[in-house]
Design a protein around this motif. Structure first.
Motif, PDB file in Angstrom:
ATOM      1  N   ARG A  38       0.832  -1.210   0.000  1.00 21.69           N
ATOM      2  CA  ARG A  38       0.000   0.000   0.000  1.00 21.69           C
ATOM      3  C   ARG A  38       0.862   1.253   0.000  1.00 21.69           C
ATOM      4  NH1 ARG A  38      -4.825  -1.577   4.357  1.00 21.69           N
ATOM      5  NH2 ARG A  38      -5.415  -3.521   3.304  1.00 21.69           N
ATOM      6  N   ALA A  39       1.943   1.235   0.771  1.00 24.78           N
ATOM      7  CA  ALA A  39       2.801   2.419   0.855  1.00 24.78           C
ATOM      8  C   ALA A  39       3.484   2.681  -0.484  1.00 24.78           C
ATOM      9  CB  ALA A  39       3.837   2.236   1.954  1.00 24.78           C
ATOM     10  N   ARG A  40       3.888   1.619  -1.155  1.00 25.93           N
ATOM     11  CA  ARG A  40       4.527   1.798  -2.461  1.00 25.93           C
ATOM     12  C   ARG A  40       3.533   2.346  -3.467  1.00 25.93           C
ATOM     13  NH1 ARG A  40       9.574  -0.122  -4.252  1.00 25.93           N
ATOM     14  NH2 ARG A  40      10.843  -0.752  -2.494  1.00 25.93           N
ATOM     15  N   ALA A  41       2.269   1.894  -3.361  1.00 29.42           N
ATOM     16  CA  ALA A  41       1.244   2.436  -4.249  1.00 29.42           C
ATOM     17  C   ALA A  41       1.080   3.930  -4.005  1.00 29.42           C
ATOM     18  CB  ALA A  41      -0.073   1.693  -4.029  1.00 29.42           C
ATOM     19  N   ALA A  42       1.382   4.365  -2.774  1.00 25.79           N
ATOM     20  CA  ALA A  42       1.258   5.785  -2.439  1.00 25.79           C
ATOM     21  C   ALA A  42       2.574   6.529  -2.644  1.00 25.79           C
ATOM     22  CB  ALA A  42       0.787   5.935  -0.991  1.00 25.79           C
ATOM     23  N   GLY A  43       3.570   5.872  -3.223  1.00 26.34           N
ATOM     24  CA  GLY A  43       4.789   6.580  -3.602  1.00 26.34           C
ATOM     25  C   GLY A  43       5.951   6.464  -2.631  1.00 26.34           C
ATOM     26  N   LEU A  44       5.773   5.734  -1.531  1.00 24.57           N
ATOM     27  CA  LEU A  44       6.895   5.556  -0.598  1.00 24.57           C
ATOM     28  C   LEU A  44       7.706   4.343  -1.033  1.00 24.57           C
ATOM     29  CD1 LEU A  44       5.114   6.102   2.850  1.00 24.57           C
ATOM     30  CD2 LEU A  44       6.552   7.725   1.612  1.00 24.57           C
ATOM     31  N   ASP A  91      -3.049  -0.431   7.540  1.00 25.55           N
ATOM     32  CA  ASP A  91      -3.176   1.027   7.455  1.00 25.55           C
ATOM     33  C   ASP A  91      -2.463   1.723   8.606  1.00 25.55           C
ATOM     34  OD1 ASP A  91      -4.472   1.016   5.086  1.00 25.55           O
ATOM     35  OD2 ASP A  91      -6.493   1.289   5.902  1.00 25.55           O
ATOM     36  N   VAL A 147       1.066   1.785   7.574  1.00 26.78           N
ATOM     37  CA  VAL A 147       1.297   2.786   6.522  1.00 26.78           C
ATOM     38  C   VAL A 147       1.372   4.179   7.150  1.00 26.78           C
ATOM     39  CG1 VAL A 147       0.299   3.903   4.498  1.00 26.78           C
ATOM     40  CG2 VAL A 147       0.256   1.412   4.685  1.00 26.78           C
ATOM     41  N   GLU A 148       0.481   4.430   8.116  1.00 24.43           N
ATOM     42  CA  GLU A 148       0.486   5.737   8.785  1.00 24.43           C
ATOM     43  C   GLU A 148       1.826   5.975   9.494  1.00 24.43           C
ATOM     44  OE1 GLU A 148      -0.570   9.333   9.478  1.00 24.43           O
ATOM     45  OE2 GLU A 148      -1.683   7.950   8.181  1.00 24.43           O
ATOM     46  N   ARG A 199       4.377   6.898   7.010  1.00 22.54           N
ATOM     47  CA  ARG A 199       4.271   8.305   6.589  1.00 22.54           C
ATOM     48  C   ARG A 199       4.934   9.220   7.594  1.00 22.54           C
ATOM     49  NH1 ARG A 199       0.715   8.701   2.341  1.00 22.54           N
ATOM     50  NH2 ARG A 199      -0.999   7.195   2.308  1.00 22.54           N
ATOM     51  N   ASP A 225       8.571   8.885   7.273  1.00 29.04           N
ATOM     52  CA  ASP A 225       9.013   9.536   6.046  1.00 29.04           C
ATOM     53  C   ASP A 225       9.139  11.046   6.256  1.00 29.04           C
ATOM     54  OD1 ASP A 225       9.619   9.553   3.208  1.00 29.04           O
ATOM     55  OD2 ASP A 225       7.684  10.572   2.982  1.00 29.04           O
TER      56      ASP A 225
END
Lengths: 197, 455
Positions: free
Chosen positions: B285-291, B357, B360-361, B364, B367
């Motif tokens: 999921r994080a890679r899908a969001a660009g991380l 999730d 993922v948070e 973020r 990051d």
């Protein structure tokens, strides 16, 4: 791609069994799969649930926050799982026991009177297999023949006499869902999955 | 700085395969139990506890079918001490429990490490502390990796992340246990135990490593001693030096880990077992969001893959440790990377599992707060070649310690014994060259400073 399915109801309603049959069918259709029970002091009369995740790659998280499909057999399960279903997902409700509305207008809600259909098949306990039929007919997650095979493998081994009734209940559940699979939640994962009806 | 090539998930070795693999749906506890039977387990001792109960149930049914020993003991204490006895006699022994039961086994773990008795202990972790809950947990990391009994010792700890991997690691655990004469822990959790997954039914039966020390009956040969008691400080220090040498060899050769998507990762999740699977979904999921996120998954928790993680960290901006605990492995991660990189933590306790999730948070946040990417030039000891597929590193076997009498360490000469308890032991030269007295209890012939004999 992964698809997650939650079965929930009273202990004794065949929750874990329904998930087991689906998992076995998905495995035999070539998919990756994991089956996780809510384990513990959940015997007859308590609440029970199980999660099945089907995917085309090794399954990641065994914990599902937003299941694509929820099959609920009693009112507490509707209250707990209906709000969790992913938008556009499928919610299958045992209308024989659950009267309350789900309150969701963004999911594909199917209400089935499972008990009369199970009784028609020959054993009114088989509401789980009826619901499984509805699930497969609506979502096309696995080919119906794989479910029949799994019933052979799981039920046929222990109770060959019960197999025919199970197969009938499954077919009645399938037939009870008039329309075919919807793209929303039901895109087939298993390579041999059925085309939309 | 070179980075060791990450290995993909360990694959099964075909060596020892007896039948063509066929995928079947198996529950973790049952798959682990069957893998142990196929690995040649001679004896199982246990006491029921959720969430490992099916392991014991499977053994109760299958071990007698195979003509092997199954004992449901009166308690976890009974089970582990039966394992000590059977292991000392050279049997391939399995014990399983969950946290509360493993705590009760702590004393015998120390005795087994001290007297170098091989055994495999499976902990299907549940929520703690105390009786806690029956939900899945990873809060026994400290217990397995740092803790259980007293004294200077370590035991290898292996953490499977799938049921198939657990089956392979069972065979590996028996190998390690016999090769190094040590207890080995497999650290699983409630989800690993309770879930069903398709597994390929090829099993591995490790070759038996000659038990030249085992108490198999001294008829026709010199008697042997298996003990942890060494009352002379010099002798005990010598024994400790021998143990430490062994632990160094294990640390050198038995590091196992797996990496995923590390090639371009500037954030790295460090997680084992079920947490690693949650991480895998979170990474997608994080890679899908660009991380750009990768996974570093320790398989051996001790020895911890410190050098390997440090190499990976040298190429990253931040690490996120995910555990089903309040944060235990995170301490080893911080030790490994030495403060040069932000190390964040995300965990749930009590039988709760972090959702993808939530992870993922946390990524973020990391990051946003993680420092800029720096290729640091910190010299560390060179990475150990990764043996991630669960094969023993070939090297010379450990030197066998000298042995003396056929006797366990449970009753040392100075230990309390019932007044009627006497064991006639013939006088023999021991490793110290002393003879020993005839009786064991209050023998007039025993001098207080006589360190020979069975202690």
């Amino acid at each position: 791609m992964e698809r997650s399915i939650v079965f929930a109801g009273f202990g004794g309603q065949g929750i874990l069994f329904a998930g087991h049959v689906l998992a076995e069918a998905a495995m035999n259709a070539g998919a990756e799969v994991i089956w996780i029970p809510s384990y513990g002091p959940e015997m007859r009369g308590g609440t029970a649930s199980c999660t099945v995740i089907i995917g085309d790659e090794p399954i990641g998280s065994p914990i599902v926050d937003h299941p694509d499909v929820a099959v609920v057999f009693n009112p507490p399960s509707l209250a707990k799982f209906a709000p969790m279903v992913a938008p556009g997902g499928v919610l299958i409700v045992n209308d024989s026991l659950v009267e309350a509305p789900s309150g969701r207008d963004d999911v594909d809600e199917i209400r089935i009177r499972c008990t009369p259909l199970a009784r028609e098949a020959g054993d009114d306990r088989l509401i789980n297999v009826v619901a499984l039929g509805a699930l497969v007919a609506r979502t096309g997650l696995v080919p119906p023949d794989r479910i029949r095979e799994a019933l052979h493998a799981i039920v046929g081994k222990k109770r060959p006499d019960a197999l025919a009734v199970d197969l009938r209940a499954f077919d009645l559940g399938m037939a009870a869902v008039a329309s075919g699979p919807r793209e929303a939640a039901g895109r087939a994962v298993a390579e041999e999955a059925t085309a939309p009806l | 700085m070179t980075t060791p090539a990450p290995v993909e998930d360990p694959s099964f070795s075909l060596a020892g395969t007896r039948e063509p693999p066929r995928r079947v749906l198996m529950k973790g506890n049952e798959a682990i139990a069957e893998a142990a039977i196929q690995a040649g387990c001679d004896a199982y001792f246990g006491y029921p506890i959720t969430p490992q109960a099916e392991l014991l149930e499977w053994m109760a049914r299958r071990m007698p079918e195979e003509g092997r020993a199954f004992v449901q003991a009166e308690s976890e204490l009974g089970a582990i001490n039966m394992a000590l006895g059977a292991g000392a006699a050279g049997a391939r022994v399995l014990v399983s429990s969950s946290g509360p039961g493993v705590s009760l086994m702590a004393e015998a773990m120390s005795y087994m490490a001290g007297s170098e008795v091989p055994m495999v202990l499976i902990n299907v972790m549940r929520g703690g502390p105390g009786l806690g809950s029956i939900g899945p947990s990873q809060s026994d990391y400290f217990q397995a990796v740092k803790g259980h009994g007293h004294g200077d010792y370590r035991v290898p700890v292996l953490a499977p992340s799938s049921i198939g991997e657990a089956m392979e690691l069972v065979a590996t655990a028996f190998e390690l246990a016999e090769h190094y004469r040590t207890p080995v822990i497999i650290l699983a959790d409630g989800i690993m135990g309770q879930a069903m997954e398709p597994v390929e039914q090829h099993y591995r039966t490790p070759a038996r490593q000659t038990a030249a020390w085992a108490l198999t009956g001294a008829d026709g040969r010199e008697p042997r001693v298996v003990r942890s008691l060494h009352l002379a400080p010099e002798e005990l220090e010598e024994h400790n030096a021998h143990l430490q040498e062994k632990f160094h060899a294990i640390a050198e050769h038995e590091v196992r880990w797996a990496g995923e998507r590390l090639d371009d990762a500037d954030l790295v999740i460090v997680a084992y077992g079920t947490a690693a699977r949650v991480a895998r979904t979170a990474i997608a999921r994080a890679r899908a969001a660009g991380l750009r996120v990768g996974l570093f998954r320790p398989i051996s928790l001790w020895p911890f893959p410190s050098a390997e993680l440090a190499s990976v960290a040298d190429r990253a901006r931040g690490l996120l440790v995910v555990e089903l605990s309040a944060g235990q492995m995170v301490e080893d991660v911080r030790l490994a990377v030495g403060g040069g990189i932000p190390v964040a933590f995300e965990g749930r306790t009590g039988g709760m599992v972090p959702s993808p999730d939530e992870v993922v948070e946390a990524l973020r946040e990391l990051d946003a707060t993680g420092g800029p990417l720096r290729r640091r030039r910190v010299r560390r000891r060179p990475p150990i070649p990764v043996s991630g597929t669960g094969h023993l590193h070939p090297h010379e076997p450990m030197a066998e310690p000298e042995t003396g009498h056929d006797a366990l360490s449970i009753f040392g000469d100075d230990a309390w014994m019932p007044h009627w308890y006497t064991v006639p032991v013939p006088t023999r030269p021991t490793r110290n060259g002393h003879g020993r007295g005839q009786g064991r209890n209050g023998s007039a012939e025993r001098r207080p400073d006589d360190e020979g004999g069975s202690r």
